[in-house]
Design a protein around this motif. Structure first.
Motif, PDB file in Angstrom:
ATOM      1  N   ASP A 172      39.364  33.149  39.163  1.00 19.27           N
ATOM      2  CA  ASP A 172      39.434  34.567  38.827  1.00 19.27           C
ATOM      3  C   ASP A 172      38.661  35.433  39.824  1.00 19.27           C
ATOM      4  OD1 ASP A 172      40.051  36.812  37.118  1.00 19.27           O
ATOM      5  OD2 ASP A 172      37.969  36.758  36.471  1.00 19.27           O
TER       6      ASP A 172
ATOM      7  N   THR B  41      34.338  38.161  33.820  1.00 14.77           N
ATOM      8  CA  THR B  41      35.702  37.669  34.011  1.00 14.77           C
ATOM      9  C   THR B  41      36.720  38.748  33.682  1.00 14.77           C
ATOM     10  OG1 THR B  41      35.026  35.414  33.458  1.00 14.77           O
ATOM     11  CG2 THR B  41      37.350  35.910  33.292  1.00 14.77           C
TER      12      THR B  41
ATOM     13  N   GLN C 109      36.471  30.547  36.421  1.00 15.51           N
ATOM     14  CA  GLN C 109      35.811  31.712  37.001  1.00 15.51           C
ATOM     15  C   GLN C 109      36.004  31.751  38.505  1.00 15.51           C
ATOM     16  OE1 GLN C 109      31.832  31.031  35.081  1.00 15.51           O
ATOM     17  NE2 GLN C 109      31.899  33.232  34.966  1.00 15.51           N
TER      18      GLN C 109
END
Length: 368
Positions: free
Chosen positions: A363, A298, A360
């Motif tokens: 991102d 991440t 996630q």
């Protein structure tokens, strides 16, 4: 495609295995305590709700939800206050709302909302020197202190440990100078040293300083019960006498108090053997690997902060609970994630994982 199957292997498969083992344990629980005969049905409901969270939250625009992290924090504080007034008292603690056959523990919800709110606060902080760092630390301290005081009154010392852990880990993964942590641990060691000296040589003075109630709560945390604890003795005996595949369904080898929660690891080995105990440990290793990989994959600072809070809690809970069952650490009433009975913890931890998956995806859309 490979990443997809890796995700299934490292996340969903261990969760499913832990669920199955937990439910099998709940089938055997009434054999040692008939009052827990509904645990199996209730645990099924908690798991259905938990896995539903995983599916539903992936369809939600998580950005809109994250905008209101402060309101979630305030709502959790209100619930912590209400439970002190109208909550159900269990084992001397007023920490649960009783709704029909089900109970809800707001201190568990606070773990989630505290992590969400602190991730927002720390991420938005403008760090440009000593004063800004000090201001952020004080702000985080106050945000953590308020729920800690409410939970202390219940009393629930275990939850306070988690709140402090969340705050420390999130500050550590932030951009503030690590010198603050050197200062913190220096003060902590000095305090522990003074406490130890007074505990060993002048308990009366220590009790006068911190109060009788607080003294005995702290003493319970630091005292090892290897020789005197009936439940620990039975847990160790059950583990030591376990065969490769245990007693199986419909039989129990030895009575273990709190077998459904604090001593679920020992109960699992007694029921289904050392082999199953090894499978449980492997499941946690796979989940730990998944979470750690998620953290390093991440790029978003706020997401990293949130994931770090869950990793610290999740790993800490495994370490403490299993060590308790083996007599390596004091018994402090911390259950084993996804294996112990308890709806509040199961749902909140599924919420954590659901948000991590969704965050996630925002991102890095290719990560899933």
């Amino acid at each position: 495609m490979k990443k997809y199957y890796d995700k299934i292997f490292l996340l969903f498969l261990p969760l499913l295995i832990l669920m199955i083992i937990s439910l099998l344990n709940m089938i055997n629980i009434p054999l040692i305590d008939k009052t827990l005969r509904l645990n199996f049905k209730k645990q099924i409901i908690w798991y259905i709700l938990g896995f539903s969270c995983l599916l539903i939250i992936q369809k939600i625009n998580i950005r809109k939800i994250l905008k209101y992290s402060f309101l979630y924090y305030i709502l959790s504080l209100i619930l912590l206050g209400l439970v002190l007034i109208i909550g159900k008292e269990v084992n001397g603690a007023r920490a649960w709302f009783k709704i029909g056959f089900f109970s809800f523990q707001p201190s568990e919800l606070m773990k989630f909302t505290l992590a969400l709110y602190l991730a927002d606060v720390i991420n938005n902080a403008k760090i440009n020197g000593f004063k800004s760092e000090l201001f952020l630390i004080l702000k985080v301290f106050i945000i953590t202190l308020i729920p800690s005081i409410l939970v202390f009154i219940e009393p629930d010392t275990g939850a306070i440990i988690f709140y402090v852990l969340i705050s420390l880990i999130m500050l550590f993964t932030s951009s503030i100078s690590k010198k603050w942590f050197i200062l913190f641990f220096t003060i902590l060691l000095a305090f522990l040293g003074a406490f130890t000296i007074l505990y060993l040589y002048n308990k009366d003075l220590l009790i006068n300083l911190i109060g009788t109630s607080f003294f005995y709560r702290v003493e319970r945390l630091i005292t090892f019960h290897t020789q005197s604890s009936y439940q620990l003795e039975n847990a160790l005996t059950a583990i030591g006498a376990a065969s490769l595949f245990g007693t199986g369904l419909g039989k129990v080898g030895l009575y273990i108090p709190e077998a459904a929660t604090d001593f679920i690891f020992a109960f699992t080995i007694s029921n289904f053997g050392i082999f199953t105990g090894g499978i449980v440990l492997l499941c946690y290793i796979l989940l730990d690997i998944y979470l750690i990989e998620s953290y390093f994959k991440t790029n978003n600072k706020k997401i990293k902060l949130f994931i770090s809070s869950f990793i610290s809690m999740f790993f800490f809970q495994q370490l403490i609970n299993i060590s308790m069952n083996l007599g390596l650490l004091p018994i402090i009433g911390i259950p084993l994630p996804f294996l112990s009975y308890g709806g509040s913890t199961i749902i909140i931890y599924f919420l954590f994982i659901s948000f991590i998956l969704n965050l996630q995806k925002i991102d890095n859309p290719n990560i899933l």
